[in-house]
Design a protein around this motif. Sequence first.
Motif, PDB file in Angstrom:
ATOM      1  N   LYS A  45      44.373  47.833  45.159  1.00 18.86           N
ATOM      2  CA  LYS A  45      43.342  47.213  46.165  1.00 18.86           C
ATOM      3  C   LYS A  45      43.735  47.755  47.565  1.00 18.86           C
ATOM      4  O   LYS A  45      42.836  47.690  48.570  1.00 18.86           O
ATOM      5  N   GLU A  71      45.136  35.869  40.668  1.00 16.96           N
ATOM      6  CA  GLU A  71      45.141  34.782  39.853  1.00 16.96           C
ATOM      7  C   GLU A  71      46.698  34.859  39.201  1.00 16.96           C
ATOM      8  O   GLU A  71      46.838  35.701  38.414  1.00 16.96           O
ATOM      9  N   LYS A 113      47.838  35.321  47.287  1.00 19.10           N
ATOM     10  CA  LYS A 113      46.603  35.041  46.527  1.00 19.10           C
ATOM     11  C   LYS A 113      45.253  35.162  47.547  1.00 19.10           C
ATOM     12  O   LYS A 113      44.448  35.755  47.033  1.00 19.10           O
ATOM     13  N   LYS A 114      45.411  34.694  48.759  1.00 18.24           N
ATOM     14  CA  LYS A 114      44.294  34.993  49.671  1.00 18.24           C
ATOM     15  C   LYS A 114      44.101  36.473  49.886  1.00 18.24           C
ATOM     16  O   LYS A 114      43.167  36.755  50.017  1.00 18.24           O
ATOM     17  N   TYR A 118      44.869  39.065  48.430  1.00 21.31           N
ATOM     18  CA  TYR A 118      44.573  40.200  47.271  1.00 21.31           C
ATOM     19  C   TYR A 118      43.692  39.492  46.158  1.00 21.31           C
ATOM     20  O   TYR A 118      43.336  40.228  44.988  1.00 21.31           O
ATOM     21  N   GLY A 119      43.438  38.201  46.117  1.00 21.53           N
ATOM     22  CA  GLY A 119      42.577  37.502  45.167  1.00 21.53           C
ATOM     23  C   GLY A 119      43.290  37.513  43.861  1.00 21.53           C
ATOM     24  O   GLY A 119      42.424  37.541  42.948  1.00 21.53           O
TER      25      GLY A 119
END
Length: 173
Positions: free
Chosen positions: A85, A152, A146-147, A149-150
């Motif tokens: 990413k 889970e 988490k915020k 790089y999205g």
Amino acid sequence: IRESIWPVSGNGKTKADGETAVMSACRNSVVLRTAWLYSPFGKNFVKTMLKLGRERKELSVVFDQIGSPTYACDLAVVIYTILEKGLVPGIYHFSNEGVISWYDFTKAIHRIGGITDCNVKPVRSSEYPTPASRPAYSVLDKTLLKKTYGIEIPYWEDGLIHCIHELTNETAG
């Protein structure tokens, strides 16, 4: 920096100094902190508890240190995701989701590993002295990772099941 995030041991201070040096030398760096790391390879807590559980009738394990185990394969996926990413410089935390004590983690290791004849006794950290001082609560806050790089994050027990499955297939094959 808040006092509560200062390292509590010489080892922790050395790690913090290394992170500071990396971020100073290369402002485009990503530092990824982790904890309680284990895998089917090398020496680690999971493999040790499986071995001792098969060899001994009784084990004493601390119950008053809480954290989140990290399955190395899940960590590898996160590293790959960060690289894929694109780097967003900063210090991030990663461990699997959920919290557990070393005692409860050992009980889960034995349950999943099929060890039924070893009595695991809970003890306080003060009853089990170690050279390094360990924090009572070492759960990492993964919100920024988490915020940014999205990502889970899998639950700790799922990683443990995969690891023990790998170890079982390795010894069976």
